[in-house]
Design an enzyme around this catalytic site. Sequence first.
Site, PDB file in Angstrom:
ATOM      1  N   HIS A 173      28.882   7.408  88.507  1.00  0.00           N
ATOM      2  CA  HIS A 173      29.686   6.182  88.613  1.00  0.00           C
ATOM      3  C   HIS A 173      30.853   6.397  89.574  1.00  0.00           C
ATOM      4  CE1 HIS A 173      32.023   2.664  87.032  1.00  0.00           C
ATOM      5  NE2 HIS A 173      33.036   3.465  87.336  1.00  0.00           N
ATOM      6  N   GLU A 174      31.543   7.533  89.440  1.00  0.00           N
ATOM      7  CA  GLU A 174      32.684   7.793  90.321  1.00  0.00           C
ATOM      8  C   GLU A 174      32.245   7.991  91.766  1.00  0.00           C
ATOM      9  OE1 GLU A 174      35.518   7.192  89.291  1.00  0.00           O
ATOM     10  OE2 GLU A 174      34.984   7.069  87.181  1.00  0.00           O
ATOM     11  N   HIS A 214      31.817   4.729  93.459  1.00  0.00           N
ATOM     12  CA  HIS A 214      33.069   4.202  93.997  1.00  0.00           C
ATOM     13  C   HIS A 214      33.354   4.793  95.379  1.00  0.00           C
ATOM     14  CE1 HIS A 214      34.365   1.742  90.736  1.00  0.00           C
ATOM     15  NE2 HIS A 214      34.489   2.726  89.868  1.00  0.00           N
ATOM     16  N   GLU A 262      33.745  -2.511  88.927  1.00  0.00           N
ATOM     17  CA  GLU A 262      33.192  -1.669  87.876  1.00  0.00           C
ATOM     18  C   GLU A 262      31.711  -1.958  87.647  1.00  0.00           C
ATOM     19  OE1 GLU A 262      34.420   0.938  86.576  1.00  0.00           O
ATOM     20  OE2 GLU A 262      36.386   0.677  87.496  1.00  0.00           O
TER      21      GLU A 262
END
Length: 314
Positions: A130-131, A134, A202
Site C-alpha cells: 500500500h505504501e 503511494h 487511500e
Amino acid sequence: MNVIRTAMLLAFMTALFMGVGYLIGGTGGMTIAFVIAAAMNLLSYWNGDKLVLRMYNAREVDERSAPEFYRIVQNLAARAGLPMPRVYIIDNPQPNAFATGRNPQNAAVAATTGLLHRLSPEEVAGVMAHELAHVQNRDTLTMTITATLAGAISMLANFALFFGGGRDNNNNPLGFIGILIAMIVAPLAAMLVQMAISRTREYAADRRGAEICGQPLWLASALSKIARSTRQIVNPDAERNPATAHMFIINPLSGQNMDNLFSTHPDTENRIAALQVMAREAGMSAPTSFNADEPGAFGPWGSRGARTRRGPWS
C-alpha cells in the site's frame, strides 16, 4: 494530474498562509507570510521527508539490521517496478506505517515496531505494498507538502492570539474579528485540504497495493488489525503532530474512525469491503499463507530457503 494537483495545492496553501498573515498584520503581515510560505514550499519539497521522519524519530535500517523486513520491501519494490526506497522503523507500539519523499527516486517507507510485532508477514507485505502504491502514484510529495504547510498554517494561526489578542492592532484591518478568523478558519481550511487529499488517495493505494502484493485479503486483514489497535494505543508523536495524520495508512489520532467530512481517512470497514470485492472478482475466497518453499507463488518473496516464524522485523 499529480503535477497539476501538487501545483494547485501549493498555490492554495500559499494563499491560505498569506490570508492568515493579512488577518494578523494587514499588508505587512501578508508580505511576511508570503516570504515564509515560499521558504516553506522549498523546504517541504527538498527536505519535507526528512522533517517528517525526524518528527517520529525514525531510524533507517538495511538488510543487515532488519533483513526480513527489508527483504519484503525490496521484493515488493521490484514487483512494482520501483527503485528501492529507504526503509525506516519507528519505535512505537501503535501499528502503523507511512511513505514519504518527493519522487520514487527519493522515497522512504516507515513502519512502527507495533506493526511489525502485531501483524503477520503477509499482512506486513500488504501494508508495505500500500505504501509503495503511494510512491508509485506520486502521492508522497503531495502528502509531505500538505503535512508541512498545514502544520505551519496552524502554528501561524495560534500566533494570532499573541499578535493581536491582547492589544489594539492597527495593522489588522478586521480587528479582533480578524484574529478569531485566523485562529479558527485557517486551521480548519488546512485540515479540509488534508482530508480531501487523503480520502481519495487511500482507496486508490489500497487497490494498487493489493495488485502489487497479489493478495487483497492480506491488506484487508492488516487494516482490520491496525484499526482496532489504533483505538486502543495512543501515539504521542502523532498527537503532537496532527498535521501528519493523513500520511499514515490508518489515522493514528484517537477518535478518528468516522467516514465523514471531518475524517482524514475513509472508514476502514469501507476500505476492507472494497478489498474483499476485489478478492472475489479475482476468485480468491480466502487469503493464502506464506510458503517459503514455493517462491513467487503467494506473494513478493522471490527467494527459496528456510524461514522462522519471527516475522519480517528480525
